[in-house]
Design a protein around this motif. Structure first.
Motif, PDB file in Angstrom:
ATOM      1  N   UNK A  86       6.645  -9.392   2.830  1.00 33.80           N
ATOM      2  CA  UNK A  86       6.362 -10.166   4.048  1.00 33.80           C
ATOM      3  C   UNK A  86       6.176  -9.284   5.281  1.00 33.80           C
ATOM      4  N   UNK A  87       6.936  -8.211   5.367  1.00 29.79           N
ATOM      5  CA  UNK A  87       6.825  -7.322   6.513  1.00 29.79           C
ATOM      6  C   UNK A  87       5.527  -6.549   6.576  1.00 29.79           C
ATOM      7  N   UNK A  88       4.773  -6.547   5.482  1.00 26.19           N
ATOM      8  CA  UNK A  88       3.457  -5.896   5.436  1.00 26.19           C
ATOM      9  C   UNK A  88       2.349  -6.952   5.401  1.00 26.19           C
ATOM     10  N   UNK A  89       2.632  -8.127   5.941  1.00 29.04           N
ATOM     11  CA  UNK A  89       1.693  -9.252   5.871  1.00 29.04           C
ATOM     12  C   UNK A  89       1.364  -9.566   4.410  1.00 29.04           C
ATOM     13  N   UNK A  90       2.374  -9.462   3.570  1.00 27.95           N
ATOM     14  CA  UNK A  90       2.291  -9.728   2.136  1.00 27.95           C
ATOM     15  C   UNK A  90       1.405  -8.725   1.392  1.00 27.95           C
ATOM     16  N   UNK A  91       1.203  -7.570   2.003  1.00 35.12           N
ATOM     17  CA  UNK A  91       0.528  -6.500   1.290  1.00 35.12           C
ATOM     18  C   UNK A  91       1.489  -5.791   0.352  1.00 35.12           C
ATOM     19  N   UNK A  92       0.931  -5.034  -0.585  1.00 35.86           N
ATOM     20  CA  UNK A  92       1.727  -4.263  -1.544  1.00 35.86           C
ATOM     21  C   UNK A  92       1.810  -2.810  -1.091  1.00 35.86           C
ATOM     22  N   UNK A  93       2.981  -2.239  -1.226  1.00 33.32           N
ATOM     23  CA  UNK A  93       3.182  -0.841  -0.840  1.00 33.32           C
ATOM     24  C   UNK A  93       2.991   0.032  -2.071  1.00 33.32           C
TER      25      UNK A  93
END
Length: 406
Positions: A148-155
């Motif tokens: 969620x903190x990455x706008x639901x992007x994957x790290x």
């Protein structure tokens, strides 16, 4: 029987059917389903007309590669939409019977099961076809959780260094299902660097690319590759293939029409694979697809409808749950933990008490790295007409407020 079949999980909608078993929904309300991402807007009349006129072609066996006209129409759309140099329709474009079968089949084409412990990287939550394709191709999925903190992007930088040498294929979905998240140019730069270093193929699922809620269209994989200098030379779009479809863009999910485009070396092998599978597109569908890819007016009108729905529904739901307008796509990915219920209990009680169907987020994800990133969330598909979407939202608000009064 193929032992890999035993690894397959029930499909999310089968889990939902089991969750609702024995429940009789409140008869005071007509059924509204936000559970399945099946477009409900009318199919444009000109596409229906082109499909009907194409029936003359039924007297011929279609080529797996499709007609020159269809491949040219797809290449032309890619050039107009993404501003990329013209792709070679003969070597860089392949029509497919909807992106679903192609996303599944590409794993069988790419994975070398003779290599030790092959992996396919998938986002989490994810479209379950990725997981099934991994297992049945003799590989294992490796999940990268959305944040969620990455706008639901994957790290992807969080993936351990000893994992990458085993990766042969990376699936990603942009805009994402269910989150609606999109990738930035910097995200693509990182992924291309990893692909160059470890040699894996990137399969970019872009089926929701034409439904977006801002003035800026989502960045596409081919577009990113071109901007980063990867569209030319001896290996254009090296190890990159994109998948798209008319289902959401043109409201024709029953037509089963999409395409694969990108690296000609991968396309060549995939064409060989699909020739054996019998994956040729019916001539009437090819004719209708040519018409659809050549027109943008109906796509713009479709996008306006979705924007109207999201503009009305999202503020209503924000009163009672944590939900934001996504980058793109036609899903809302809402956190329902404020209700005090799990995502499965929320879905079951909402169905029982207000006859609205939503999909528990945990059904769209797997436990990975200590969490299930779908837990406590629901996916709502805003696919029906505006009035029905607003009615569903109003019922959900009533349901959530009733919980607080108990």
């Amino acid at each position: 029987m193929n032992p890999h079949l035993d690894k397959l999980h029930p499909y999310p909608f089968e889990k939902l059917r089991q969750l609702f078993a024995g429940v009789t929904p409140n008869p005071e309300y007509a059924a509204i389903s936000l559970g399945i991402g099946e477009p409900k807007h009318p199919t444009p009349a000109f596409i229906q007309k082109a499909l009907a006129h194409g029936v003359a072609g039924l007297a011929n066996y279609p080529s797996t590669a499709g007609t020159d006209a269809l491949r040219g129409a797809i290449a032309g759309w890619l050039e107009r939409r993404y501003g990329v140099p013209a792709l070679n329709p003969a070597t860089q474009v392949l029509p497919v019977n909807g992106s679903r079968e192609a996303l599944f089949g590409i794993a069988h084409c790419v994975i070398d099961a003779s290599r030790p412990a092959p992996l396919i990287v998938c986002p989490n939550p994810f479209y379950q076809i990725y997981e099934g394709a991994a297992y049945l191709a003799g590989a294992e999925p490796y999940f990268v959780n959305s944040e969620p903190g990455r706008n639901f992007g994957c790290d992807y930088a969080s993936v351990p260094a000893d994992i990458w040498p085993r990766v042969q294929l990376l699936y990603l979905c942009t805009p994402g299902n269910p989150t609606g998240a999109t990738l930035s140019l910097e995200d693509w730069k990182q992924l291309f660097a990893l692909s160059d270093r470890y040699g894996f193929v990137i399969a970019a699922d872009e089926c929701y690319s034409e439904i977006y809620h801002t003035s800026a269209a989502p960045l596409g994989a081919l577009e990113a590759a071109h901007q980063l200098g990867r569209s030319g030379g001896e290996t254009p779009y090296a190890r990159l293939i994109v998948f798209s479809s008319l289902s959401k863009r043109s409201n024709v999910p029953g037509m089963r029409s999409g395409f694969v485009a990108g690296d000609p070396a991968v396309i060549r092998k995939f064409l060989l694979y699909r020739t054996y599978c019998g994956g040729a597109m019916a001539p009437p569908v090819q004719a209708a697809s040519i018409a659809a890819w050549g027109d943008e007016t109906h796509v713009q009108e479709n996008r306006v409808k979705y924007r109207e729905k999201f503009a009305l529904v999202t503020p209503l739901l924000k009163e009672v749950m944590d939900v934001e307008l996504p980058d793109a796509g036609f899903y809302l990915w809402a956190d329902v933990r404020r209700s005090g219920l799990s995502d499965t209990e929320f879905a079951r009680r909402l169905y029982a008490e207000y006859n609205v169907t939503v999909l528990p987020g945990s059904y769209l994800a797997r436990d990975a790295h200590g969490i299930n990133p779908g837990s406590g969330r629901i996916r709502m598909a805003l696919v029906a007409e505006v009035d029905e979407g607003v009615e569903a939202a109003q019922r959900i608000v009533q349901f959530c407020k009733s919980l607080k009064s108990l």
